[in-house]
Motif scaffolding. Structure first.
Motif, PDB file in Angstrom:
ATOM      1  N   ALA A 266     -23.547  48.124 -38.481  1.00  0.00           N
ATOM      2  CA  ALA A 266     -23.994  46.849 -39.062  1.00  0.00           C
ATOM      3  C   ALA A 266     -24.999  46.160 -38.143  1.00  0.00           C
ATOM      4  CB  ALA A 266     -22.802  45.929 -39.287  1.00  0.00           C
ATOM      5  N   HIS A 267     -25.136  46.647 -36.911  1.00  0.00           N
ATOM      6  CA  HIS A 267     -26.026  46.000 -35.927  1.00  0.00           C
ATOM      7  C   HIS A 267     -27.071  47.030 -35.511  1.00  0.00           C
ATOM      8  CE1 HIS A 267     -27.285  43.279 -32.884  1.00  0.00           C
ATOM      9  NE2 HIS A 267     -26.244  43.274 -32.069  1.00  0.00           N
ATOM     10  N   GLY A 268     -27.101  47.416 -34.242  1.00  0.00           N
ATOM     11  CA  GLY A 268     -28.170  48.300 -33.751  1.00  0.00           C
ATOM     12  C   GLY A 268     -28.095  49.711 -34.313  1.00  0.00           C
ATOM     13  N   PHE A 301     -21.053  52.127 -50.137  1.00  0.00           N
ATOM     14  CA  PHE A 301     -22.429  52.404 -49.719  1.00  0.00           C
ATOM     15  C   PHE A 301     -23.268  51.123 -49.661  1.00  0.00           C
ATOM     16  CE2 PHE A 301     -26.867  53.313 -50.842  1.00  0.00           C
ATOM     17  CZ  PHE A 301     -27.198  54.228 -49.867  1.00  0.00           C
ATOM     18  N   ARG A 302     -24.023  50.969 -48.586  1.00  0.00           N
ATOM     19  CA  ARG A 302     -24.972  49.859 -48.465  1.00  0.00           C
ATOM     20  C   ARG A 302     -26.342  50.425 -48.153  1.00  0.00           C
ATOM     21  NH1 ARG A 302     -22.956  44.266 -45.710  1.00  0.00           N
ATOM     22  NH2 ARG A 302     -21.473  43.820 -47.351  1.00  0.00           N
ATOM     23  N   LEU A 303     -27.372  49.745 -48.556  1.00  0.00           N
ATOM     24  CA  LEU A 303     -28.714  50.190 -48.183  1.00  0.00           C
ATOM     25  C   LEU A 303     -28.942  49.768 -46.736  1.00  0.00           C
ATOM     26  CD1 LEU A 303     -31.164  49.450 -51.118  1.00  0.00           C
ATOM     27  CD2 LEU A 303     -30.295  51.661 -50.350  1.00  0.00           C
ATOM     28  N   MET A 304     -28.873  50.720 -45.830  1.00  0.00           N
ATOM     29  CA  MET A 304     -29.028  50.381 -44.419  1.00  0.00           C
ATOM     30  C   MET A 304     -30.478  49.971 -44.161  1.00  0.00           C
ATOM     31  SD  MET A 304     -26.019  50.644 -43.763  1.00  0.00           S
ATOM     32  CE  MET A 304     -25.678  50.425 -42.045  1.00  0.00           C
ATOM     33  N   GLY A 305     -30.648  49.009 -43.260  1.00  0.00           N
ATOM     34  CA  GLY A 305     -32.001  48.479 -43.025  1.00  0.00           C
ATOM     35  C   GLY A 305     -32.334  47.352 -43.997  1.00  0.00           C
ATOM     36  N   PHE A 306     -31.358  46.965 -44.839  1.00  0.00           N
ATOM     37  CA  PHE A 306     -31.549  45.846 -45.769  1.00  0.00           C
ATOM     38  C   PHE A 306     -30.565  44.740 -45.452  1.00  0.00           C
ATOM     39  CE2 PHE A 306     -34.339  48.120 -48.458  1.00  0.00           C
ATOM     40  CZ  PHE A 306     -34.936  47.167 -49.269  1.00  0.00           C
ATOM     41  N   HIS A 308     -29.781  40.642 -43.778  1.00  0.00           N
ATOM     42  CA  HIS A 308     -29.640  40.071 -42.435  1.00  0.00           C
ATOM     43  C   HIS A 308     -28.827  38.802 -42.524  1.00  0.00           C
ATOM     44  CE1 HIS A 308     -30.643  38.564 -38.453  1.00  0.00           C
ATOM     45  NE2 HIS A 308     -30.912  39.820 -38.177  1.00  0.00           N
ATOM     46  N   ARG A 309     -27.977  38.579 -41.537  1.00  0.00           N
ATOM     47  CA  ARG A 309     -27.158  37.372 -41.541  1.00  0.00           C
ATOM     48  C   ARG A 309     -28.013  36.119 -41.532  1.00  0.00           C
ATOM     49  NH1 ARG A 309     -22.190  35.868 -39.753  1.00  0.00           N
ATOM     50  NH2 ARG A 309     -21.430  37.490 -41.131  1.00  0.00           N
ATOM     51  N   VAL A 310     -29.113  36.135 -40.816  1.00  0.00           N
ATOM     52  CA  VAL A 310     -29.887  34.902 -40.649  1.00  0.00           C
ATOM     53  C   VAL A 310     -31.144  34.878 -41.534  1.00  0.00           C
ATOM     54  CG1 VAL A 310     -31.014  33.382 -38.989  1.00  0.00           C
ATOM     55  CG2 VAL A 310     -29.033  34.716 -38.274  1.00  0.00           C
TER      56      VAL A 310
HETATM   57  N1  CMC Z   1     -26.888  46.787 -49.280  1.00  0.00           N
HETATM   58  C1  CMC Z   1     -26.247  46.346 -50.393  1.00  0.00           C
HETATM   59  N2  CMC Z   1     -25.641  45.145 -50.490  1.00  0.00           N
HETATM   60  C2  CMC Z   1     -25.681  44.345 -49.409  1.00  0.00           C
HETATM   61  C3  CMC Z   1     -26.325  44.747 -48.216  1.00  0.00           C
HETATM   62  C4  CMC Z   1     -26.948  45.998 -48.171  1.00  0.00           C
HETATM   63  N3  CMC Z   1     -27.569  46.419 -47.079  1.00  0.00           N
HETATM   64  N4  CMC Z   1     -26.217  43.758 -47.303  1.00  0.00           N
HETATM   65  C5  CMC Z   1     -25.501  42.775 -47.877  1.00  0.00           C
HETATM   66  N5  CMC Z   1     -25.187  43.129 -49.161  1.00  0.00           N
HETATM   67  C6  CMC Z   1     -24.487  42.296 -50.162  1.00  0.00           C
HETATM   68  C7  CMC Z   1     -22.980  42.256 -49.888  1.00  0.00           C
HETATM   69  O1  CMC Z   1     -22.304  43.276 -50.583  1.00  0.00           O
HETATM   70  C8  CMC Z   1     -22.627  40.871 -50.387  1.00  0.00           C
HETATM   71  O2  CMC Z   1     -22.584  40.917 -51.771  1.00  0.00           O
HETATM   72  P1  CMC Z   1     -21.510  39.969 -52.584  1.00  0.00           P
HETATM   73  O3  CMC Z   1     -21.926  38.550 -52.251  1.00  0.00           O
HETATM   74  O4  CMC Z   1     -21.688  40.326 -54.001  1.00  0.00           O
HETATM   75  O5  CMC Z   1     -20.161  40.318 -52.039  1.00  0.00           O
HETATM   76  C9  CMC Z   1     -23.847  40.020 -50.009  1.00  0.00           C
HETATM   77  O6  CMC Z   1     -24.944  40.952 -49.977  1.00  0.00           O
HETATM   78  C10 CMC Z   1     -23.736  39.327 -48.643  1.00  0.00           C
HETATM   79  O7  CMC Z   1     -23.398  40.329 -47.668  1.00  0.00           O
HETATM   80  P2  CMC Z   1     -22.568  40.047 -46.346  1.00  0.00           P
HETATM   81  O8  CMC Z   1     -22.046  41.339 -45.829  1.00  0.00           O
HETATM   82  O9  CMC Z   1     -21.591  38.944 -46.603  1.00  0.00           O
HETATM   83  O10 CMC Z   1     -23.716  39.472 -45.419  1.00  0.00           O
HETATM   84  P3  CMC Z   1     -23.655  39.370 -43.843  1.00  0.00           P
HETATM   85  O11 CMC Z   1     -24.576  38.273 -43.473  1.00  0.00           O
HETATM   86  O12 CMC Z   1     -22.243  39.260 -43.376  1.00  0.00           O
HETATM   87  O13 CMC Z   1     -24.211  40.786 -43.356  1.00  0.00           O
HETATM   88  C11 CMC Z   1     -25.608  42.523 -42.578  1.00  0.00           C
HETATM   89  C12 CMC Z   1     -25.467  41.013 -42.805  1.00  0.00           C
HETATM   90  C13 CMC Z   1     -26.909  42.787 -41.818  1.00  0.00           C
HETATM   91  C14 CMC Z   1     -24.441  43.038 -41.710  1.00  0.00           C
HETATM   92  C15 CMC Z   1     -25.610  43.243 -43.951  1.00  0.00           C
HETATM   93  O14 CMC Z   1     -26.711  42.791 -44.721  1.00  0.00           O
HETATM   94  C16 CMC Z   1     -25.640  44.769 -43.814  1.00  0.00           C
HETATM   95  O15 CMC Z   1     -24.588  45.386 -43.676  1.00  0.00           O
HETATM   96  N6  CMC Z   1     -26.873  45.398 -43.834  1.00  0.00           N
HETATM   97  C17 CMC Z   1     -26.983  46.815 -43.598  1.00  0.00           C
HETATM   98  C18 CMC Z   1     -26.940  47.095 -42.105  1.00  0.00           C
HETATM   99  C19 CMC Z   1     -28.213  46.695 -41.391  1.00  0.00           C
HETATM  100  O16 CMC Z   1     -29.306  46.994 -41.840  1.00  0.00           O
HETATM  101  N7  CMC Z   1     -28.042  46.052 -40.214  1.00  0.00           N
HETATM  102  C20 CMC Z   1     -29.163  45.697 -39.345  1.00  0.00           C
HETATM  103  C21 CMC Z   1     -29.331  44.216 -39.190  1.00  0.00           C
HETATM  104  S1  CMC Z   1     -30.922  43.823 -38.421  1.00  0.00           S
HETATM  105  C22 CMC Z   1     -30.836  44.506 -36.841  1.00  0.00           C
HETATM  106  C23 CMC Z   1     -29.759  43.908 -36.001  1.00  0.00           C
HETATM  107  O17 CMC Z   1     -29.765  42.698 -35.798  1.00  0.00           O
HETATM  108  O18 CMC Z   1     -28.939  44.672 -35.496  1.00  0.00           O
END
Ligand code: CMC
Length: 431
Positions: A266-268, A301-306, A308-310
């Motif tokens: 979920a991070h790096g 399954f999640r689309l990785m690289g999609f 962001h918390r902020v």
């Molecule tokens: N693909 C599909 N759905 C998603 C995704 C995704 N990548 N990310 C979030 N969602 C959906 C999630 O299912 C939820 O839907 P619902 O409201 O219907 O339950 C909604 O969007 C909010 O998601 P969340 O998990 O509550 O959001 P979060 O702020 O806690 O998570 C995140 C942020 C980055 C962990 C998450 O978007 C994610 O897992 N992304 C994929 C991993 C990724 O690319 N991480 C790199 C972040 S940038 C580099 C870094 O800082 O490390």
């Protein structure tokens, strides 16, 4: 931070409490609840810290709605376009852009610390060769406190400075060694006549059997990747570093904790996972199938690289990274890269889909970085170590800021307890 002279009123039953509101130099005001428990005997509940400022910091500012990222006030696109990594390191560490003389001095201090203790070579060879380079990095960086014990006293400013420089200087050497060990090639010593990025590329890709000339275009792209990942305020790994250091732990142990946290997907770890997903998708015609899976609540399954918390509009680092991906592939003469084609089409289709639009899910920095790193010749397992080496300066700057703050307290969150209530022990024969 300044007091706004405004307060928020909290009423619990018949009691009223005034909570001070603090004003930052940028961003929303902050409700000061430090005295709340003492006054009202109540905790706040915020798992995931979605509404909590965990510290005061003057290093990095993010406006997630507007897609703004500032280091010490300077926008990331200007730093990525006009500056270079070691200058950004100086800025993060010391708060201002250096003069030419300050930069020269800083670069020479970093350069003089690039080698690792010779005994560390033996430490590396204790690992299995097939270990993930991140596993090796967590261990080796933690072990730096054993190899560099003379810079572990956090109360000594000189030792703090030496530890900071050592971490920034040695991380490329350590990451390159983890790679070389993994692929069974000899370690390559750093060369101090090369700049930071060229030196890293050479330590990764040269072999004793032949000459290696660093391609300046790749070196520039590498430097930009380092710069784009240098710091990102209180993300999970940085908060881990801060929490570890709040107990007074030494800097090497704290940065090792940050590396461990960064490794998660979920991070790096997302940069490795993102490229692997793009490869799994393989061709643009399969994109709808994967978008459907990402939207399916019964499919993890999640689309990785999609997402962001902020960032809820766009990730400014992803914009620069996307341009860089085009540039690097073009310069390497890689035309029609199928993975880049999948990435661009996936971005397009996702941004047209109400699921992603409604949830404000956009490509983040990790979406395009893997494509560049792979084109440079790195295996996916090296993507997160490269993130770790780039983020080291951010961790170090945040660690320094924290330990230099005279009001530093040990981080000790409380909890919403939902376990059993107090009960008497039952002897085993009566259970
Ligand atoms: N693909 C599909 N759905 C998603 C995704 C995704 N990548 N990310 C979030 N969602 C959906 C999630 O299912 C939820 O839907 P619902 O409201 O219907 O339950 C909604 O969007 C909010 O998601 P969340 O998990 O509550 O959001 P979060 O702020 O806690 O998570 C995140 C942020 C980055 C962990 C998450 O978007 C994610 O897992 N992304 C994929 C991993 C990724 O690319 N991480 C790199 C972040 S940038 C580099 C870094 O800082 O490390």
């Amino acid at each position: 931070m300044s007091d706004t002279n405004k307060t928020a009123k909290l009423t619990i039953g018949d009691e009223n409490y005034d909570l001070p509101i603090l004003s930052p130099s940028e961003g929303p005001d902050v409700l000061d609840i430090r005295k709340l428990y003492g006054q009202a005997d109540i905790f706040t509940y915020d798992p995931g810290f979605t509404s909590t400022a965990s510290c005061e910091s003057a290093i990095t500012y993010i406006d997630g709605e507007e897609g703004i990222l500032l280091h010490r006030g300077y926008p990331i696109d200007q730093l990525a376009g006009k500056s270079h990594f070691l200058e950004v390191c100086y800025l993060l560490l010391y708060g201002e852009l250096p003069t030419a003389a300050q930069l020269e001095d800083f670069e020479s201090r970093v350069t003089n610390h690039t080698m690792v203790h010779e005994q560390m070579h033996r430490f590396f060879t204790g690992f299995r060769r097939d270990a993930h380079p991140m596993a090796v990095m967590v261990g080796v960086v933690g072990a730096m406190s054993a190899f560099y014990h003379d810079s572990t006293d956090i109360h000594d400013p000189w030792q703090r400075e030496v530890a900071s420089i050592r971490l920034i200087a040695k991380m490329p050497t350590i990451a390159a060694m983890a790679y070389k060990y993994n692929i069974g090639q000899p370690f390559v010593y750093p060369r101090n006549d090369l700049d930071y990025s060229s030196n890293f590329l050479r330590m990764c890709f040269s072999v004793p059997a032949e000459d290696y000339n660093v391609n300046p275009i790749l070196s520039r792209a590498m430097d930009r990747i380092f710069t784009l990942h240098a710091d990102h305020e209180q993300n999970a790994s940085t908060s881990t570093v801060r929490l570890a250091s709040s107990s007074g732990a030494n800097p090497f142990a704290c940065i090792a904790a940050g590396i461990a946290c960064l490794w998660g997907p979920a991070h790096g770890g997302a940069n490795q996972a993102a490229l692997e997903s793009l490869k799994e998708i393989g061709t643009p015609d399969r994109i709808p199938e994967f978008i459907a899976r990402a939207k399916d609540k019964d499919d993890p399954f999640r689309l990785m690289g999609f997402g962001h918390r902020v960032y809820k509009n766009f990730d400014p680092r992803a914009t620069v990274m996307k341009e860089s991906a085009d540039e690097v592939l073009d310069l390497l003469g890689i035309e029609n890269n199928p993975i880049l084609a999948v990435a661009k089409e996936l971005e397009k289709q996702a941004l047209d889909d109400p699921y992603f639009v409604d949830r404000k899910l956009f490509p983040n920095v990790d979406f395009y970085s893997g494509i560049i790193l792979e084109a440079m010749g790195f295996p996916t397992s090296m993507f997160t170590p490269i993130f770790a080496l780039s983020r080291t300066v951010g961790w170090v700057s945040q660690w320094k800021e924290m330990v230099e703050d005279p009001t530093m307290k040990i981080g000790r969150p409380r909890q919403l307890y939902t376990g059993a209530q107090a009960r008497d022990y039952v002897d085993v024969e009566k259970r």
